[in-house]
Design an enzyme around this catalytic site. Structure first.
Site, short mmCIF file in Angstrom:
data_model
loop_
_atom_site.label_atom_id
_atom_site.label_comp_id
_atom_site.label_asym_id
_atom_site.label_seq_id
_atom_site.Cartn_x
_atom_site.Cartn_y
_atom_site.Cartn_z
N LYS A 36 0.92 -1.12 -0.04
CA LYS A 36 0.18 -0.16 -0.11
C LYS A 36 0.87 0.92 0.19
O LYS A 36 0.95 2.15 0.81
CB LYS A 36 -0.75 0.07 1.21
N CYS A 37 1.95 1.08 -1.29
CA CYS A 37 2.67 2.18 -0.70
C CYS A 37 3.13 2.96 -2.33
O CYS A 37 2.33 2.81 -3.29
CB CYS A 37 4.67 1.93 -0.36
N GLY A 38 3.47 4.67 -2.58
CA GLY A 38 3.72 5.19 -3.77
C GLY A 38 4.20 4.29 -4.59
O GLY A 38 3.97 4.30 -5.44
#
Length: 160
Positions: A36-38
């Site tokens: 769930k990271c950029g």
């Protein structure tokens, strides 16, 4: 004194113990990952690098980590499912680890000692920090999270 990553054992995403000596003779790209990271779309580039160069000896090793913005909250089973369904990840994934602090995985303590970050910092700053390891198990280079898999391909090819 440890002189290569081959001294370490880690757990794969199913919880099985894997001696890193199993990867002797391979070029490794070790990455702390998050779902769930950029930077999560880098899974696509990592998979592409792996597919393109695995026959020449490249293995990408993914280590999920929840230490940065709690961006890897799921269980190992949920992480494996996400990687498969979202990015068709076929490179080896390992059990969730800490990369900093008192509970940091011993492999990551070693990687940080061998290749420091910006201004000599040992701490991992964020998800998708990458370590390039040669066929003898020596850490060659550390790449920042913003360094895309595509941008480091030349460095990988130079030691394949």
């Amino acid at each position: 004194m440890t002189d290569s990553i081959y001294q370490f054992e880690v757990n794969d995403i199913q919880g099985n113990t894997v001696p890193l000596s199993n990867f002797k003779g391979k070029t490794l790209l070790i990455v702390n990952t998050a779902s769930k990271c950029g930077f999560t779309p880098q899974y696509k580039g990592l998979e592409a690098l792996y597919e393109k160069h695995k026959d020449n000896g490249l293995v990408v090793l993914g280590f999920p980590c929840n230490q940065f913005g709690k961006q890897e909250p799921g269980s190992n089973e949920e992480i494996a499912e996400f990687c498969d369904l979202t990015f068709k990840v076929s490179f080896p994934m390992f059990s969730k680890v800490d990369v900093n602090g008192v509970d940091a995985d011993p492999l990551y303590n070693y990687l940080k000692e061998e290749a420091t970050g910006l201004l000599g910092s040992k701490a991992i700053k964020w998800n998708f920090t990458k370590f390039l390891v040669n066929k003898e198990g020596k850490v060659m280079k550390r790449f920042a999270p913003k360094d895309s898999p595509e941008s480091i391909e030349k460095d990988i090819q130079a030691i394949l």
